[in-house]
Motif scaffolding. Structure first.
Motif, PDB file in Angstrom:
ATOM      1  N   LYS A 253     -37.764  24.216  13.942  1.00  0.00           N
ATOM      2  CA  LYS A 253     -37.689  23.514  15.224  1.00  0.00           C
ATOM      3  C   LYS A 253     -36.970  22.192  15.017  1.00  0.00           C
ATOM      4  O   LYS A 253     -37.432  21.328  14.261  1.00  0.00           O
ATOM      5  N   THR A 254     -35.836  22.020  15.680  1.00  0.00           N
ATOM      6  CA  THR A 254     -35.066  20.795  15.535  1.00  0.00           C
ATOM      7  C   THR A 254     -35.678  19.676  16.383  1.00  0.00           C
ATOM      8  O   THR A 254     -36.537  19.907  17.224  1.00  0.00           O
ATOM      9  N   ASN A 255     -35.199  18.450  16.120  1.00  0.00           N
ATOM     10  CA  ASN A 255     -35.697  17.260  16.814  1.00  0.00           C
ATOM     11  C   ASN A 255     -37.216  17.170  16.715  1.00  0.00           C
ATOM     12  O   ASN A 255     -37.914  16.824  17.667  1.00  0.00           O
TER      13      ASN A 255
ATOM     14  N   SER B  47     -30.387  11.529  16.268  1.00  0.00           N
ATOM     15  CA  SER B  47     -29.272  12.326  16.785  1.00  0.00           C
ATOM     16  C   SER B  47     -29.460  12.763  18.227  1.00  0.00           C
ATOM     17  O   SER B  47     -28.503  13.185  18.885  1.00  0.00           O
ATOM     18  N   VAL B  48     -30.681  12.671  18.773  1.00  0.00           N
ATOM     19  CA  VAL B  48     -30.901  13.019  20.169  1.00  0.00           C
ATOM     20  C   VAL B  48     -30.064  12.128  21.079  1.00  0.00           C
ATOM     21  O   VAL B  48     -29.789  12.474  22.228  1.00  0.00           O
ATOM     22  N   ILE B  49     -29.599  10.991  20.566  1.00  0.00           N
ATOM     23  CA  ILE B  49     -28.756  10.080  21.342  1.00  0.00           C
ATOM     24  C   ILE B  49     -27.474  10.765  21.796  1.00  0.00           C
ATOM     25  O   ILE B  49     -26.844  10.357  22.782  1.00  0.00           O
ATOM     26  N   ASN B  50     -27.081  11.821  21.102  1.00  0.00           N
ATOM     27  CA  ASN B  50     -25.830  12.516  21.436  1.00  0.00           C
ATOM     28  C   ASN B  50     -25.874  13.185  22.802  1.00  0.00           C
ATOM     29  O   ASN B  50     -24.827  13.573  23.331  1.00  0.00           O
TER      30      ASN B  50
ATOM     31  N   VAL C 101     -40.423  10.967  17.988  1.00  0.00           N
ATOM     32  CA  VAL C 101     -39.134  11.342  18.563  1.00  0.00           C
ATOM     33  C   VAL C 101     -39.232  11.209  20.083  1.00  0.00           C
ATOM     34  O   VAL C 101     -40.303  10.991  20.639  1.00  0.00           O
ATOM     35  N   THR C 102     -38.105  11.341  20.736  1.00  0.00           N
ATOM     36  CA  THR C 102     -38.084  11.419  22.187  1.00  0.00           C
ATOM     37  C   THR C 102     -37.332  12.669  22.596  1.00  0.00           C
ATOM     38  O   THR C 102     -36.538  13.212  21.825  1.00  0.00           O
ATOM     39  N   ASP C 103     -37.590  13.159  23.794  1.00  0.00           N
ATOM     40  CA  ASP C 103     -36.931  14.379  24.256  1.00  0.00           C
ATOM     41  C   ASP C 103     -35.465  14.118  24.579  1.00  0.00           C
ATOM     42  O   ASP C 103     -35.070  12.988  24.884  1.00  0.00           O
TER      43      ASP C 103
ATOM     44  N   TYR D 140     -33.290   9.875  30.517  1.00  0.00           N
ATOM     45  CA  TYR D 140     -34.430   9.158  31.082  1.00  0.00           C
ATOM     46  C   TYR D 140     -35.578   9.070  30.102  1.00  0.00           C
ATOM     47  O   TYR D 140     -36.307   8.076  30.066  1.00  0.00           O
ATOM     48  N   ASP D 141     -35.766  10.103  29.293  1.00  0.00           N
ATOM     49  CA  ASP D 141     -36.793  10.023  28.258  1.00  0.00           C
ATOM     50  C   ASP D 141     -36.412   8.981  27.216  1.00  0.00           C
ATOM     51  O   ASP D 141     -37.267   8.242  26.711  1.00  0.00           O
ATOM     52  N   ILE D 142     -35.125   8.923  26.861  1.00  0.00           N
ATOM     53  CA  ILE D 142     -34.660   7.914  25.906  1.00  0.00           C
ATOM     54  C   ILE D 142     -34.868   6.521  26.484  1.00  0.00           C
ATOM     55  O   ILE D 142     -35.361   5.612  25.804  1.00  0.00           O
ATOM     56  N   LEU D 143     -34.508   6.328  27.745  1.00  0.00           N
ATOM     57  CA  LEU D 143     -34.682   5.030  28.392  1.00  0.00           C
ATOM     58  C   LEU D 143     -36.157   4.644  28.441  1.00  0.00           C
ATOM     59  O   LEU D 143     -36.522   3.504  28.124  1.00  0.00           O
TER      60      LEU D 143
END
Length: 537
Positions: free
Chosen positions: A287-289, A342-345, A437-439, A443-446
């Motif tokens: 499972k990534t992230n 890397s979820v920032i991508n 981590v964040t999804d 909006y989840d990142i924010l």
């Protein structure tokens, strides 16, 4: 575990106290049959071909009332309940998976209109309507809500209107672009208004009713929940397995033993077990992230050292991340630059940042230049569900900091205890490790950036007016491209200021029996999309 010799080795003094249990296929079989303490009865029951048994390290409180549950419950709640909007495996929001078949937002961002799918019924045969959605949305942010954003949502939601059984209109007090994202997780679980109000909260908790592909059978709080397939779910049809049982199994060895004896079909294991699992004939799914290993100097504004960029840079340069990835995470890790990884991508074209290098000599010079040689601080050590290696990681990182002349002190605690202190502002002088981590959603990142890095948050680690300005502007924008650009700017500033000590990103390792169908567990932080696994091919 093989140690790397030379200057890039993790200090051996921090490794000799703990070794992972490496098991051959024969050793696994012996473990499975050894009669683990307190678990012999569970091991004696073989999984039935019509039943899927999932052994998880956390399942919330196993109280199947969405208003009473805690983190980790999204493993089973989506089997029992539908959501307003459900995610795809990549984290994007789907018009096919939730009870909302479409939605749109007004030009000023204050009004959302949802069209509720027809033909969805609860397990008691009553049709699901917009009234049930309204009831559930309001309950999710009510006085008993466990959401960290309940107070914010209470101020943001003005009215919820139901002009007809299949239309829902949500009016907000301000522009609110992430409304759909907020109601795509536990907060968006749909409960039957009529049944809930008839029986009350306690009776609903004892006998919950949802509209998911499985109906409730029984629960043993803190131990297991049993579910039974419905005959014809609107999305999933007749599920692949007639029964699903989810068991709370905190101990890795017990989960492995259950797989080996056929008492379970799915469990999570450490990265050091991958080869052994495959040799034993089990399948491995990644499972990534799943986890970003990083450390955070808390309440940086209260400490002369933590608030000095030279000190924070030295903390980063002192740690050999390549050796950490090779020795502690068995090579099952990849470099990261800074949080949220890397979820920032998901934001689009993101500047390519280079992971902070390993340079202990410069770290020593920075500490001397800043006047923080021999500086003392505390580092809590606790168990993390996605990283059984975590206590060892803390020891290794502390060893690197000691090697450049710092005096960190490890103290053992429970994460929930530390988290309570964190929320109460009692973590001054601490550098905490986390796997959070964040999804993959802007909006989840924010929301996560605002929670951990905005001055107004009770859980912020920093107070940076420039970063506050970026996040405030992103929160008030109605332009998706502008929001993405501002989040990228925030990401760049976090990196430039060395606010975190990022180490690496790791996948979660899921071991399954051969009879378990393959599926994509997705990139969501709190669930494995088990309703995709139980859906017929």
């Amino acid at each position: 575990m093989k140690l790397v010799e030379g200057s890039k080795a993790i200090p051996k003094t921090n490794l000799h106290r703990r070794r992972f249990l490496n098991l051959s296929a024969a050793g696994l079989g012996a473990l499975a049959l050894s009669g683990l303490d307190g678990f012999s009865s569970a091991l004696s029951a073989q999984a039935n071909e019509e039943e899927l048994v999932i052994a998880m390290r956390r399942l919330g409180f196993l109280v199947p009332n969405p208003l009473r549950e805690s983190g980790g419950c999204m493993e089973y709640l989506p089997l029992l309940y539908d959501r307003l909007v459900a995610p795809n495996p990549d984290g994007t929001l789907s018009t096919e998976r939730g009870v909302a078949e479409s939605w749109d937002m007004s030009e000023d961002g204050k009004i959302w209109t949802f069209r509720i799918r027809k033909g969805v019924t609860f397990h008691d045969g009553v049709e699901l309507t917009a009234e049930d959605v309204k009831f559930s949305m309001e309950a999710a942010i009510g006085p008993s809500s466990r959401s960290s954003r309940a107070a914010e949502m209470q101020e943001t939601l003005d009215t919820i209107e139901v002009p007809d059984p299949n239309t829902l209109i949500v009016r907000c007090t301000r522009p609110f672009l992430d409304l759909v994202s907020f109601y795509s997780n536990r907060s968006g679980v749909i409960m039957p208004k009529q049944y809930y109000e008839k029986v009350g909260d306690d009776a609903f908790t004892d006998h919950p009713v949802g509209s998911g592909p499985y109906r409730f059978v029984s629960v043993t709080t803190g131990s297991e929940i049993r579910l039974e397939a419905t005959e014809n779910h609107w999305r999933d049809g007749t599920p692949r397995f007639k029964r699903v049982t989810l068991k709370m199994i905190p101990e890795e060895a017990t989960g492995i033993a259950m797989l080996m004896t056929g008492a379970a079909d799915i469990t999570t294991v450490g990265r050091d077990k991958v080869d052994d699992m495959r040799q034993a004939g089990l399948k491995i799914i990644q499972k990534t992230n799943a986890a970003i290993m990083n450390f955070r100097p808390n309440m940086q504004w209260t400490s002369p050292a933590f608030s000095d960029i030279r000190f924070r840079k030295a903390l980063n340069l002192a740690v050999d991340k390549d050796s950490v990835m090779a020795n502690i995470f068995e090579g099952e890790a990849r470099p990261t630059t800074t949080w949220p990884g890397s979820v920032i991508n998901v934001l689009g074209e993101v500047p390519v940042l280079t992971p902070y290098p390993y340079d202990p000599d410069e770290a020593k010079w920075l500490l001397k230049d800043a006047g923080f040689e021999d500086y003392k601080f505390k580092v809590p050590s606790y168990q993390r569900p996605l990283a059984p290696e975590f206590p060892m990681l803390v020891e290794a990182v502390v060893g690197y900091w000691q090697a450049v002349g710092l005096q960190p002190v490890i103290y053992n605690t429970d994460f929930t205890v530390f988290q309570a202190d964190w929320r109460a502002g009692k973590v001054e002088g601490n550098i905490m490790g986390t796997d959070g981590v964040t999804d993959p959603s802007p909006y989840d990142i924010l929301d996560a950036m605002k929670l951990y890095m905005h001055s107004s948050s009770g859980r912020t680690i920093i107070k940076d007016p420039k970063l506050d300005e970026i996040l405030d502007k992103a929160s008030s924008s109605l332009d998706q491209a502008e929001i993405n650009g501002l989040l990228i700017a925030a990401y760049q500033r976090i990196y430039d200021q060395y606010y975190f000590i990022p180490l690496c990103e790791v996948n979660e390792i899921i071991a399954t029996t051969q009879r378990t169908p393959d599926w994509t567990p997705g990139q969501l932080s709190e669930e494995h999309l088990f309703y995709d696994l139980t859906r017929q091919a």
